[in-house]
Design a protein around this motif. Structure first.
Motif, short mmCIF file in Angstrom:
data_model
loop_
_atom_site.label_atom_id
_atom_site.label_comp_id
_atom_site.label_asym_id
_atom_site.label_seq_id
_atom_site.Cartn_x
_atom_site.Cartn_y
_atom_site.Cartn_z
N UNK A 217 0.85 -1.19 0.00
CA UNK A 217 0.00 0.00 0.00
C UNK A 217 0.88 1.24 0.00
N UNK A 218 0.34 2.34 -0.49
CA UNK A 218 1.19 3.52 -0.63
C UNK A 218 1.72 4.02 0.71
N UNK A 219 0.94 3.84 1.78
CA UNK A 219 1.45 4.23 3.10
C UNK A 219 2.61 3.34 3.52
N UNK A 220 2.46 2.03 3.32
CA UNK A 220 3.56 1.13 3.63
C UNK A 220 4.76 1.37 2.74
N UNK A 221 4.51 1.76 1.49
CA UNK A 221 5.62 2.03 0.58
C UNK A 221 6.41 3.25 1.03
N UNK A 222 5.73 4.33 1.37
CA UNK A 222 6.43 5.56 1.76
C UNK A 222 7.19 5.38 3.07
N UNK A 223 6.57 4.70 4.02
CA UNK A 223 7.28 4.46 5.28
C UNK A 223 8.39 3.44 5.12
N UNK A 224 8.19 2.47 4.22
CA UNK A 224 9.22 1.46 4.02
C UNK A 224 10.46 1.98 3.34
N UNK A 225 10.33 3.01 2.51
CA UNK A 225 11.51 3.60 1.87
C UNK A 225 12.49 4.13 2.92
N UNK A 226 11.97 4.61 4.04
CA UNK A 226 12.82 5.17 5.10
C UNK A 226 13.15 4.14 6.18
N UNK B 144 11.67 -3.29 1.31
CA UNK B 144 10.70 -2.58 0.49
C UNK B 144 11.12 -2.57 -0.98
N UNK B 145 12.38 -2.28 -1.25
CA UNK B 145 12.85 -2.25 -2.64
C UNK B 145 12.84 -3.64 -3.27
N UNK B 146 13.14 -4.64 -2.47
CA UNK B 146 13.12 -6.00 -3.00
C UNK B 146 11.70 -6.45 -3.31
N UNK B 147 10.76 -6.07 -2.46
CA UNK B 147 9.38 -6.49 -2.65
C UNK B 147 8.70 -5.73 -3.77
N UNK C 211 10.16 0.57 -15.10
CA UNK C 211 9.11 1.30 -14.39
C UNK C 211 9.33 1.33 -12.87
N UNK C 212 9.58 0.18 -12.21
CA UNK C 212 9.86 0.27 -10.78
C UNK C 212 11.12 1.07 -10.47
N UNK C 213 12.14 0.96 -11.30
CA UNK C 213 13.39 1.68 -11.03
C UNK C 213 13.17 3.18 -11.10
N UNK C 214 12.49 3.65 -12.13
CA UNK C 214 12.25 5.09 -12.28
C UNK C 214 11.33 5.60 -11.17
N UNK C 215 10.26 4.87 -10.89
CA UNK C 215 9.34 5.31 -9.85
C UNK C 215 9.97 5.36 -8.47
N UNK C 216 10.73 4.34 -8.12
CA UNK C 216 11.39 4.34 -6.81
C UNK C 216 12.46 5.42 -6.71
N UNK C 217 13.16 5.68 -7.80
CA UNK C 217 14.17 6.75 -7.77
C UNK C 217 13.51 8.12 -7.57
N UNK C 218 12.34 8.33 -8.15
CA UNK C 218 11.62 9.58 -7.93
C UNK C 218 11.22 9.73 -6.47
N UNK C 219 10.76 8.66 -5.86
CA UNK C 219 10.40 8.71 -4.44
C UNK C 219 11.61 9.01 -3.57
N UNK C 220 12.74 8.39 -3.90
CA UNK C 220 13.95 8.63 -3.10
C UNK C 220 14.37 10.09 -3.18
N UNK C 221 14.34 10.67 -4.38
CA UNK C 221 14.73 12.07 -4.53
C UNK C 221 13.86 12.99 -3.68
N UNK C 222 12.55 12.77 -3.70
CA UNK C 222 11.65 13.67 -2.99
C UNK C 222 11.68 13.43 -1.49
N UNK C 223 11.67 12.17 -1.07
CA UNK C 223 11.58 11.87 0.37
C UNK C 223 12.85 12.28 1.10
N UNK C 224 14.00 11.99 0.52
CA UNK C 224 15.25 12.28 1.23
C UNK C 224 15.52 13.78 1.36
#
Length: 292
Positions: free
Chosen positions: A117-126, A132-135, A211-224
């Motif tokens: 879920x998007x909440x689990x995804x955002x919290x899991x990145x940190x 999270x990245x493996x799943x 697609x997962x690589x680009x999307x996750x990299x965008x999240x990392x840039x914004x969250x960090x």
């Protein structure tokens, strides 16, 4: 004409009735006589005593005993296999052969786990970046990535001193399009940088999807960069504390990028860090230091 026809028929009949010369001594005519036996042999076509049939030249023909090796405990091998005109024998137990792995057209490995879920995804990145990245390596994350990146882009302009002053002093009709344009530009730029990271990862031997690589990299840039942005909104981008937070979050982004590329593309961390180098340099120059 009648006599001529009779003469031809008589000559032909005479040639057909001429006896054939007997075979040399010790040889038998081939093929064998009707009934399956040989002249002077046993009826029924058998070969008692282990005798083998002879060819037209008098040499015996050896067909071999196909069950002899099985009687001795060894597996049966067809002596005619893999020869022209014969079919190779394959085992039905292993469709790809022993020790061989089917590559072309093979089904991809199943995902490690269900989509988060998007909440689990955002919290899991940190909190749980590795798991999270493996799943999520097999799932596109366009929804959370575009939303978070766009919201970050709306506020990113206020984290830089000069653009913030220009936006605050401008009229509302001018400031809103400028802020929206900056947010859209940040989304497009982060997508392009993520695509560069994915391309480099594949060049280094990675196997992940884009697609997962680009999307996750965008999240990392914004969250960090969110902690630095929060302090920069009140203290300004030139503040020493903001600069310190910016360097610390940049190192955290480098660690997350390395982990994400390593998990998504099955690469060792040096190659994963090298694939993220261009995106990290752009992140440092554009956002952290504001030099571009």
């Amino acid at each position: 004409m009648a006599g001529f026809r009779i003469g031809r028929g008589r000559d032909n009949r005479t040639q057909q009735q001429q006896p054939q010369a007997p075979p040399p001594h010790g040889q038998q005519p081939w093929p064998p006589q009707a009934g399956g036996g040989h002249p002077g042999g046993h009826p029924g076509g058998g070969h008692p005593g282990g005798h083998h049939p002879q060819d037209p030249y008098g040499e015996p023909q050896y067909y071999g005993d196909p069950y002899q090796q099985q009687h001795q405990g060894a597996p049966y091998q067809d002596p005619y296999a893999n020869n022209p005109g014969h079919t190779q024998v394959f085992s039905t137990n292993d469709p790809y052969g022993q020790g061989a792995t089917y590559q072309a057209g093979s089904a991809p490995a199943p995902p490690v786990g269900p989509r988060l879920h998007w909440k689990q995804l955002l919290s899991g990145v940190v909190l749980r970046p590795g798991q999270t990245f493996l799943q999520m390596r097999d799932y596109p994350v366009w929804g959370p990535a575009l939303t978070v990146t766009f919201l970050y882009g709306l506020l990113a302009i206020f984290g830089l001193d000069k653009p913030r002053e220009e936006t605050i002093n401008a009229t509302l009709s001018t400031a809103i399009p400028f802020v929206l344009t900056t947010a859209v530009a940040f989304v497009i730029g982060s997508m392009m940088l993520g695509a560069v990271t994915h391309t480099l990862a594949r060049q280094f031997g990675g196997t992940g999807a884009w697609q997962p690589t680009v999307g996750l990299s965008m999240l990392i840039m914004a969250i960090t960069d969110t902690p630095r942005l929060v302090f920069a909104l009140f203290l300004g981008g030139e503040n020493s504390l903001v600069q310190l937070i910016g360097w610390a979050t940049w190192l955290g982004a480098a660690a997350l990028f390395t982990t994400m590329v390593s998990k998504s593309h099955d690469l060792p961390w040096p190659k994963a860090l090298g694939a993220s180098a261009i995106q990290l340099i752009a992140l440092l120059s554009i956002i952290k230091l504001g030099t571009i």
